[in-house]
Write an enzyme that holds these catalytic residues in place. Sequence first.
Site, PDB file in Angstrom:
ATOM      1  N   SER A   1      32.631  20.809 -61.165  1.00 11.71           N
ATOM      2  CA  SER A   1      33.034  21.068 -59.786  1.00 11.71           C
ATOM      3  C   SER A   1      33.733  19.837 -59.190  1.00 11.71           C
ATOM      4  CB  SER A   1      31.810  21.482 -58.964  1.00 11.71           C
ATOM      5  OG  SER A   1      32.189  22.041 -57.731  1.00 11.71           O
TER       6      SER A   1
ATOM      7  N   ASP B   1      32.608  32.822 -62.144  1.00 14.41           N
ATOM      8  CA  ASP B   1      32.618  31.779 -61.117  1.00 14.41           C
ATOM      9  C   ASP B   1      33.201  32.356 -59.835  1.00 14.41           C
ATOM     10  OD1 ASP B   1      32.854  29.546 -59.541  1.00 14.41           O
ATOM     11  OD2 ASP B   1      33.975  28.360 -60.988  1.00 14.41           O
TER      12      ASP B   1
ATOM     13  N   HIS C   1      29.161  29.295 -61.374  1.00 17.98           N
ATOM     14  CA  HIS C   1      29.905  28.076 -61.075  1.00 17.98           C
ATOM     15  C   HIS C   1      29.297  26.850 -61.738  1.00 17.98           C
ATOM     16  CE1 HIS C   1      32.572  25.412 -58.940  1.00 17.98           C
ATOM     17  NE2 HIS C   1      31.560  24.777 -58.366  1.00 17.98           N
TER      18      HIS C   1
END
Length: 292
Positions: free
Chosen positions: A119, A241, A269
Amino acid sequence: MNFSISLFIVGVFPSLILFKLQMGLYESCIMSSCVKPLVQTKNNPVVLLHCFDSSCLEWRCTYPLLEEAGLEAWAIDVLGWGFSDLDRLPPCNPESKRHHLYQFWKSYIRRPMILVGPSLGASVAIDFAVSYPFAVEKLVLINASVYAEGTKGLAELPRVLAYAGVSLLRSIPLRLYANTLAFNDISLATTFDWTNVGRLHCLLPWWKDATVSFMSSGGYNVIAKIKQVKQKALVICSEKDRIIDYKQTLRLRCELPSAIMRLIPDGGHLPHVDNPTSVAKLIAGFAHNDRC
């Protein structure tokens, strides 16, 4: 650090340590936190970063699998997040975070590493790899958040509003909602468990100041740096995701000069949390021989 927090962390990650790190830019030392490998090898190590406003506890499921695969793995808390002791709080802008990671590398790693960023951690990894290319052998970017243009208008908020927003950021309802977006097909009990673990570092006394410092700095904007990356890269994306659009991942794969891309079916995610076996297998294969 709060005693009850320390007991919980030791139960999850017995090898998590605090270590003194010289922050030369600010003429001070801070007590930083990381998970140190039980066995160090001659091969280049894997260094695990974490997401925005998180900690190395993100890797509690995947880390043992990486060690079983024969990798020397470190999981470090990015400056301003995690469980470092920041009674003397330095600025927590991207420049300071980069410098902190370099001081960690210089003090404890001292050889090219395989840097893993999930991320927003992918932005941290790209920023570091471009600034210190000699310190990074390869990159692993997981559901990378690299096309945001910093914190934008949040950087201009009056401090009273900034602190109010940060207080909301650590609230249980908001964290629960974030976890329902981040993870795929998990039970309510698991969602509550991961929420409590994910916000544990927010209970430390310096957390608000560090987070406001980051927001006010403008945050990460690495769009112009992506094409400057020289290292081989593994781009991991998850089929389910709901935070990073698949088109952004394809764009990243095309813009990185030397990258391969792998898809994790049914992953959310944060696949290193909800699908650790798949993530560990991909990282280990890429680390050993570029094959995964």
